[in-house]
Design a protein around this motif. Structure first.
Motif, mmCIF file in Angstrom:
data_model
loop_
_atom_site.group_PDB
_atom_site.id
_atom_site.type_symbol
_atom_site.label_atom_id
_atom_site.label_comp_id
_atom_site.label_asym_id
_atom_site.label_seq_id
_atom_site.Cartn_x
_atom_site.Cartn_y
_atom_site.Cartn_z
ATOM 1 N N ARG A 63 54.875 44.823 56.154
ATOM 2 C CA ARG A 63 53.618 45.415 55.687
ATOM 3 C C ARG A 63 52.753 45.811 56.879
ATOM 4 N NH1 ARG A 63 52.843 44.014 50.181
ATOM 5 N NH2 ARG A 63 51.159 45.525 50.150
ATOM 6 N N PRO A 64 52.193 47.031 56.873
ATOM 7 C CA PRO A 64 51.404 47.500 58.024
ATOM 8 C C PRO A 64 50.261 46.570 58.427
ATOM 9 C CG PRO A 64 51.900 49.329 56.582
ATOM 10 C CD PRO A 64 52.367 48.078 55.873
ATOM 11 N N VAL A 65 49.526 46.040 57.472
ATOM 12 C CA VAL A 65 48.402 45.169 57.837
ATOM 13 C C VAL A 65 48.915 43.888 58.481
ATOM 14 C CG1 VAL A 65 48.136 44.000 55.592
ATOM 15 C CG2 VAL A 65 46.171 44.260 57.103
ATOM 16 N N ARG A 66 50.062 43.403 58.031
ATOM 17 C CA ARG A 66 50.629 42.191 58.626
ATOM 18 C C ARG A 66 51.106 42.461 60.051
ATOM 19 N NH1 ARG A 66 54.285 40.604 53.476
ATOM 20 N NH2 ARG A 66 52.584 40.443 51.988
ATOM 21 N N ILE A 67 51.679 43.625 60.256
ATOM 22 C CA ILE A 67 52.109 44.004 61.610
ATOM 23 C C ILE A 67 50.897 44.063 62.526
ATOM 24 C CG2 ILE A 67 53.067 45.882 63.011
ATOM 25 C CD1 ILE A 67 54.896 46.486 60.546
ATOM 26 N N GLU B 1 50.139 41.867 65.884
ATOM 27 C CA GLU B 1 49.829 42.492 67.175
ATOM 28 C C GLU B 1 48.540 41.917 67.755
ATOM 29 O OE1 GLU B 1 49.841 46.646 66.191
ATOM 30 O OE2 GLU B 1 51.972 46.845 66.675
ATOM 31 N N LEU B 2 47.548 41.714 66.906
ATOM 32 C CA LEU B 2 46.279 41.152 67.361
ATOM 33 C C LEU B 2 46.444 39.709 67.821
ATOM 34 C CD1 LEU B 2 44.024 42.617 64.548
ATOM 35 C CD2 LEU B 2 43.924 43.243 66.977
ATOM 36 N N LEU B 3 47.287 38.956 67.147
ATOM 37 C CA LEU B 3 47.483 37.545 67.471
ATOM 38 C C LEU B 3 48.421 37.345 68.662
ATOM 39 C CD1 LEU B 3 47.787 36.010 63.895
ATOM 40 C CD2 LEU B 3 45.795 35.995 65.428
ATOM 41 N N ARG B 4 49.050 38.400 69.102
ATOM 42 C CA ARG B 4 49.987 38.311 70.226
ATOM 43 C C ARG B 4 49.312 37.727 71.468
ATOM 44 N NH1 ARG B 4 52.021 43.899 71.092
ATOM 45 N NH2 ARG B 4 49.919 44.101 71.843
ATOM 46 N N ASP B 5 48.041 38.044 71.666
ATOM 47 C CA ASP B 5 47.317 37.569 72.848
ATOM 48 C C ASP B 5 46.653 36.209 72.654
ATOM 49 O OD1 ASP B 5 48.008 39.863 74.283
ATOM 50 O OD2 ASP B 5 46.314 40.962 73.451
ATOM 51 N N SER C 255 43.013 38.207 53.387
ATOM 52 C CA SER C 255 43.281 36.803 53.082
ATOM 53 C C SER C 255 44.605 36.642 52.348
ATOM 54 C CB SER C 255 42.158 36.200 52.247
ATOM 55 O OG SER C 255 40.994 36.090 53.019
ATOM 56 N N GLN C 256 44.883 37.550 51.419
ATOM 57 C CA GLN C 256 46.157 37.497 50.691
ATOM 58 C C GLN C 256 47.332 37.722 51.640
ATOM 59 O OE1 GLN C 256 45.763 40.416 47.608
ATOM 60 N NE2 GLN C 256 44.524 39.102 46.307
ATOM 61 N N GLN C 257 47.191 38.690 52.541
ATOM 62 C CA GLN C 257 48.269 38.978 53.487
ATOM 63 C C GLN C 257 48.492 37.808 54.441
ATOM 64 O OE1 GLN C 257 50.164 41.621 53.045
ATOM 65 N NE2 GLN C 257 48.827 42.284 51.396
ATOM 66 N N LEU C 258 47.400 37.211 54.903
ATOM 67 C CA LEU C 258 47.511 36.052 55.789
ATOM 68 C C LEU C 258 48.145 34.861 55.074
ATOM 69 C CD1 LEU C 258 44.090 36.361 57.619
ATOM 70 C CD2 LEU C 258 46.355 36.555 58.686
ATOM 71 N N ARG D 122 57.705 42.224 70.193
ATOM 72 C CA ARG D 122 58.002 42.989 71.415
ATOM 73 C C ARG D 122 59.328 43.724 71.278
ATOM 74 N NH1 ARG D 122 55.186 38.744 73.770
ATOM 75 N NH2 ARG D 122 57.009 37.405 73.941
ATOM 76 N N ALA D 123 60.333 43.061 70.693
ATOM 77 C CA ALA D 123 61.636 43.695 70.493
ATOM 78 C C ALA D 123 61.508 44.893 69.558
ATOM 79 C CB ALA D 123 62.639 42.688 69.942
ATOM 80 N N ALA D 124 60.731 44.751 68.501
ATOM 81 C CA ALA D 124 60.525 45.863 67.567
ATOM 82 C C ALA D 124 59.863 47.043 68.271
ATOM 83 C CB ALA D 124 59.675 45.403 66.378
ATOM 84 N N ARG D 125 58.915 46.757 69.131
ATOM 85 C CA ARG D 125 58.230 47.814 69.884
ATOM 86 C C ARG D 125 59.215 48.548 70.804
ATOM 87 N NH1 ARG D 125 52.709 48.766 71.190
ATOM 88 N NH2 ARG D 125 52.240 46.986 69.889
#
Length: 115
Positions: A18-22, A26-30, A50-53, A84-87
């Motif tokens: 899901r795009p929002v989950r991706i 990405e935001l949590l990567r750091d 909240s539902q996605q999380l 990172r692999a997906a990127r």
């Protein structure tokens, strides 16, 4: 009866897709972020986020802790490695497309001139 591995993998990738989950991953990567920062960065409805999380947390992809605010983090380094692999895979795919487009553009004038 156990679920075949290929079905478990399909479900795992469905959760990831899901795009929002991706965007959240990405935001949590750091590092960990409070839900209010995730909400501001994803520009979505807080209830939808909240539902996605919750889905990601139940799947073991992210963790949460409560303090003054709910803070989310990637569940482990493997999740960050997967992102990172997906990127890298996507970059390679897109690079191949650009190379193909460039080759087509270079070939097109020669064909037109030959007519």
């Amino acid at each position: 009866m156990s679920v075949p591995l290929y079905q478990a993998k399909a479900e795992f990738f469905r959760v990831l897709g899901r795009p929002v989950r991706i965007r959240v991953r990405e935001l949590l990567r750091d590092g960990p972020l409070p839900v209010r920062e995730l909400s501001a960065a994803t520009e979505g409805e807080p209830s939808a986020l909240s539902q996605q999380l919750a889905v990601e947390r139940r799947s073991g992809i992210v963790t949460s802790r409560r303090g003054g605010a709910v803070v989310y983090a990637l569940a482990g380094g493997d999740v960050a490695d997967l992102m990172r692999a997906a990127r890298r895979v996507l970059a390679e795919m897109l690079a191949g497309r650009h190379e193909s487009l460039d080759a087509l553009r270079e070939a097109a004038p020669a064909k037109v001139a030959a007519r």
